[in-house]
Design a protein around this motif. Structure first.
Motif, PDB file in Angstrom:
ATOM      1  N   MET A   1      92.195  47.793 -21.242  1.00  0.00           N
ATOM      2  CA  MET A   1      92.446  46.395 -21.508  1.00  0.00           C
ATOM      3  C   MET A   1      93.642  46.224 -22.442  1.00  0.00           C
ATOM      4  O   MET A   1      94.452  45.330 -22.250  1.00  0.00           O
ATOM      5  N   GLU A   2      93.744  47.089 -23.447  1.00  0.00           N
ATOM      6  CA  GLU A   2      94.852  46.996 -24.386  1.00  0.00           C
ATOM      7  C   GLU A   2      96.175  47.298 -23.689  1.00  0.00           C
ATOM      8  O   GLU A   2      97.194  46.678 -23.995  1.00  0.00           O
ATOM      9  N   LYS A   3      96.169  48.225 -22.762  1.00  0.00           N
ATOM     10  CA  LYS A   3      97.394  48.548 -22.037  1.00  0.00           C
ATOM     11  C   LYS A   3      97.834  47.367 -21.183  1.00  0.00           C
ATOM     12  O   LYS A   3      99.020  47.109 -21.022  1.00  0.00           O
TER      13      LYS A   3
ATOM     14  N   ILE B   1      97.360  44.181 -21.846  1.00  0.00           N
ATOM     15  CA  ILE B   1      97.956  43.196 -22.750  1.00  0.00           C
ATOM     16  C   ILE B   1      99.355  43.657 -23.142  1.00  0.00           C
ATOM     17  O   ILE B   1     100.298  42.869 -23.176  1.00  0.00           O
ATOM     18  N   PHE B   2      99.494  44.939 -23.461  1.00  0.00           N
ATOM     19  CA  PHE B   2     100.805  45.483 -23.838  1.00  0.00           C
ATOM     20  C   PHE B   2     101.821  45.280 -22.726  1.00  0.00           C
ATOM     21  O   PHE B   2     102.906  44.748 -22.950  1.00  0.00           O
TER      22      PHE B   2
END
Length: 88
Positions: free
Chosen positions: A1-3, A5-6
């Protein structure tokens, strides 16, 4: 999920910043070329003015010489007029 957003936020912002930088550089290059063209044009105009001045001066000297040879001007008057032309 963080990737996600990034990649969804940071990468487009990075591309946008690169686009703005490239655009600024290209507008600077265009301005430099325009300035160089204006400078070249001004130099050409100055050279043409110098040539016209030289031709005008030689024409005036030829006219004075013709007047001197025809007897309208004396040698002293010719020298005074010639010096006046050359000093201007």
């Amino acid at each position: 999920m963080e990737k996600l957003i990034f990649f969804g936020l940071v990468i487009p912002i990075l591309f946008f910043v690169l686009y703005l930088g490239t655009r600024a550089i290209m507008s600077g290059v265009s301005a430099k070329q325009a300035n160089q063209a204006n400078k070249d044009e001004n130099e050409t105009d100055e050279n043409n003015e110098e040539l016209n001045t030289d031709k005008s001066l030689s024409n005036e000297l030829e006219k004075l010489n013709a007047l001197r040879e025809s007897g309208v001007l004396t040698q002293e008057e010719f020298e005074k007029a010639k010096n006046k032309l050359l000093n201007n």
